[in-house]
Scaffold this active site. Structure first.
Site, PDB file in Angstrom:
ATOM      1  CB  SER A   1      47.976  31.807  44.018  1.00  0.00           C
ATOM      2  OG  SER A   1      47.637  30.613  43.336  1.00  0.00           O
TER       3      SER A   1
ATOM      4  CE1 TYR B   1      48.228  34.484  38.695  1.00  0.00           C
ATOM      5  CE2 TYR B   1      48.626  32.337  39.700  1.00  0.00           C
ATOM      6  CZ  TYR B   1      47.900  33.510  39.625  1.00  0.00           C
ATOM      7  OH  TYR B   1      46.835  33.713  40.492  1.00  0.00           O
TER       8      TYR B   1
HETATM    9  N1  LIG Z   1      40.511  33.078  40.311  1.00  0.00           N
HETATM   10  C1  LIG Z   1      41.340  32.185  40.846  1.00  0.00           C
HETATM   11  O1  LIG Z   1      41.185  30.965  40.647  1.00  0.00           O
HETATM   12  C2  LIG Z   1      42.479  32.642  41.705  1.00  0.00           C
HETATM   13  C3  LIG Z   1      43.202  31.669  42.422  1.00  0.00           C
HETATM   14  C4  LIG Z   1      44.272  32.067  43.225  1.00  0.00           C
HETATM   15  C5  LIG Z   1      44.602  33.406  43.308  1.00  0.00           C
HETATM   16  N2  LIG Z   1      43.893  34.330  42.595  1.00  0.00           N
HETATM   17  C6  LIG Z   1      44.300  35.730  42.713  1.00  0.00           C
HETATM   18  O2  LIG Z   1      43.188  36.480  43.172  1.00  0.00           O
HETATM   19  C7  LIG Z   1      43.324  37.837  42.733  1.00  0.00           C
HETATM   20  C8  LIG Z   1      42.005  38.280  42.099  1.00  0.00           C
HETATM   21  O3  LIG Z   1      41.733  37.421  41.012  1.00  0.00           O
HETATM   22  P1  LIG Z   1      40.267  37.258  40.368  1.00  0.00           P
HETATM   23  O4  LIG Z   1      40.144  35.837  40.002  1.00  0.00           O
HETATM   24  O5  LIG Z   1      39.273  37.914  41.218  1.00  0.00           O
HETATM   25  O6  LIG Z   1      40.508  38.084  39.006  1.00  0.00           O
HETATM   26  P2  LIG Z   1      39.552  39.041  38.144  1.00  0.00           P
HETATM   27  O7  LIG Z   1      40.162  39.037  36.783  1.00  0.00           O
HETATM   28  O8  LIG Z   1      38.130  38.680  38.300  1.00  0.00           O
HETATM   29  O9  LIG Z   1      39.772  40.477  38.839  1.00  0.00           O
HETATM   30  C9  LIG Z   1      41.030  41.122  38.819  1.00  0.00           C
HETATM   31  C10 LIG Z   1      40.814  42.626  38.892  1.00  0.00           C
HETATM   32  O10 LIG Z   1      42.116  43.263  38.899  1.00  0.00           O
HETATM   33  C11 LIG Z   1      42.040  44.411  38.067  1.00  0.00           C
HETATM   34  N3  LIG Z   1      43.376  44.798  37.562  1.00  0.00           N
HETATM   35  C12 LIG Z   1      44.186  44.091  36.749  1.00  0.00           C
HETATM   36  N4  LIG Z   1      45.292  44.804  36.472  1.00  0.00           N
HETATM   37  C13 LIG Z   1      45.188  45.988  37.131  1.00  0.00           C
HETATM   38  C14 LIG Z   1      46.001  47.149  37.231  1.00  0.00           C
HETATM   39  N5  LIG Z   1      47.180  47.252  36.588  1.00  0.00           N
HETATM   40  N6  LIG Z   1      45.569  48.171  38.000  1.00  0.00           N
HETATM   41  C15 LIG Z   1      44.374  48.096  38.645  1.00  0.00           C
HETATM   42  N7  LIG Z   1      43.556  47.037  38.582  1.00  0.00           N
HETATM   43  C16 LIG Z   1      43.960  45.984  37.826  1.00  0.00           C
HETATM   44  C17 LIG Z   1      41.110  43.993  36.929  1.00  0.00           C
HETATM   45  O11 LIG Z   1      40.585  45.130  36.233  1.00  0.00           O
HETATM   46  C18 LIG Z   1      40.050  43.200  37.680  1.00  0.00           C
HETATM   47  O12 LIG Z   1      38.994  44.027  38.116  1.00  0.00           O
HETATM   48  C19 LIG Z   1      44.531  37.862  41.789  1.00  0.00           C
HETATM   49  O13 LIG Z   1      45.675  38.314  42.480  1.00  0.00           O
HETATM   50  C20 LIG Z   1      44.694  36.395  41.418  1.00  0.00           C
HETATM   51  O14 LIG Z   1      46.025  36.089  41.047  1.00  0.00           O
HETATM   52  C21 LIG Z   1      42.834  33.980  41.808  1.00  0.00           C
END
Ligand SMILES: NC(=O)c1ccc[n+]([C@@H]2O[C@H](COP(=O)([O-])OP(=O)(O)OC[C@H]3O[C@@H](n4cnc5c(N)ncnc54)[C@H](O)[C@@H]3O)[C@@H](O)[C@H]2O)c1
Length: 251
Positions: free
Chosen positions: A142, A155
């Protein structure tokens, strides 16, 4: 066809960035292993891909549990015969201020965002090293692994860890022809972002203004960067952090 005959694990592939990444890999002819704790949504992604005639399986996985991560890698290899790419994507956000955060909240965040990447990488490295064909690991970090985002110290700390895990994997396993890189998105339009904005579109629109490009990123924006770092087109790139942030960290 960039990933023809390649086998790819995407964690957290039931939603958001992971879901889109799994779809993009499958459309580039990869055999995709969808791993997630959310069985219904994970099965749904695989059903969608199968309907398109693409190759995918779902493996229900709690990524905070080593036995599950070992089983994930074993299932990928047994089902498709090899393993070429691991995308460590799954993550959660906890917004409790640090002085109010409970120990169990910290542990859950670190276990989900960082320990999971260690566990999946460990079992993937063993497989890739024994098969001797190398491979690529792409971690979803991130911008908050590069610069602190206000109000989410825990985080930010996990993402700082992801950055250093990535660099360490890169230098320690380069001689095995295994590359490791990470992507650093700013705010992306996913269910995680909806939750952290209280499902309030106005709040989301305000956040979009933080990106100089003036919009939120899409899951596709991040997926395309992940596919590049997993592909042969980036064969001399390892240990890097690619920002996918609409200019957020350029200021
Ligand atoms: N959305 C943003 O703005 C953003 C920005 C920077 C980084 N990220 C990173 O991107 C990645 C994906 O985020 P997203 O926004 O797509 O989130 P999201 O919540 O849409 O999807 C996350 C997925 O991870 C799964 N998950 C969570 N805990 C788990 C576990 N213990 N075992 C198996 N699966 C598990 C959830 O069920 C979900 O399907 C994350 O690492 C997040 O930190 C997101």
């Amino acid at each position: 066809m960039a990933f023809k005959d390649r086998v790819v694990i995407v964690t957290g592939a039931a939603s958001g960035i992971g879901r889109r990444t799994a779809i993009e890999f499958a459309r580039q002819s990869a055999k995709v292993v969808v791993a997630d704790i959310d069985e219904k949504a994970g099965e749904g992604v695989v059903a969608e891909l199968t309907e398109e005639g693409l190759d995918a399986v779902f493996v229900p996985t709690d990524l905070t549990v080593e036995a599950d991560c070992a089983q994930l890698v074993a299932t990928a290899t047994e089902t498709f015969g090899r393993l070429d790419v691991l995308v460590n994507n799954a993550g959660i956000e906890v917004t409790t201020p640090l002085h109010e955060m409970q120990e169990h909240e910290w542990d859950r965040l670190v276990d989900t965002n960082l320990k999971s990447m260690f566990l999946c990488s460990k079992h993937t490295l063993r497989q890739m090293m024994s098969a001797a064909h190398g491979g690529a690991i792409v971690n979803v970090c991130s911008v908050s692994g590069l610069v602190a985002w206000p109000g989410i110290a825990a985080y930010n700390s996990t993402k700082g860890g992801v950055l250093m895990l990535t660099k360490s994997l890169a230098i320690d396993y380069a001689r095995h022809n295994i590359r490791a890189n990470c992507v650093c998105p700013s705010i992306i339009d996913t269910p995680m972002t909806d939750v952290s904005n209280g499902h309030d579109d106005a709040a989301k629109a305000e956040k979009a203004k933080l990106n100089p490009i003036g919009r939120l990123g899409t899951p596709e924006d991040v997926a395309h960067a992940i596919l590049f770092l997993a592909s042969d087109k980036s064969s001399f790139i390892t240990g890097t952090a690619l920002t996918v942030d609409g200019g957020y960290t350029a200021i």
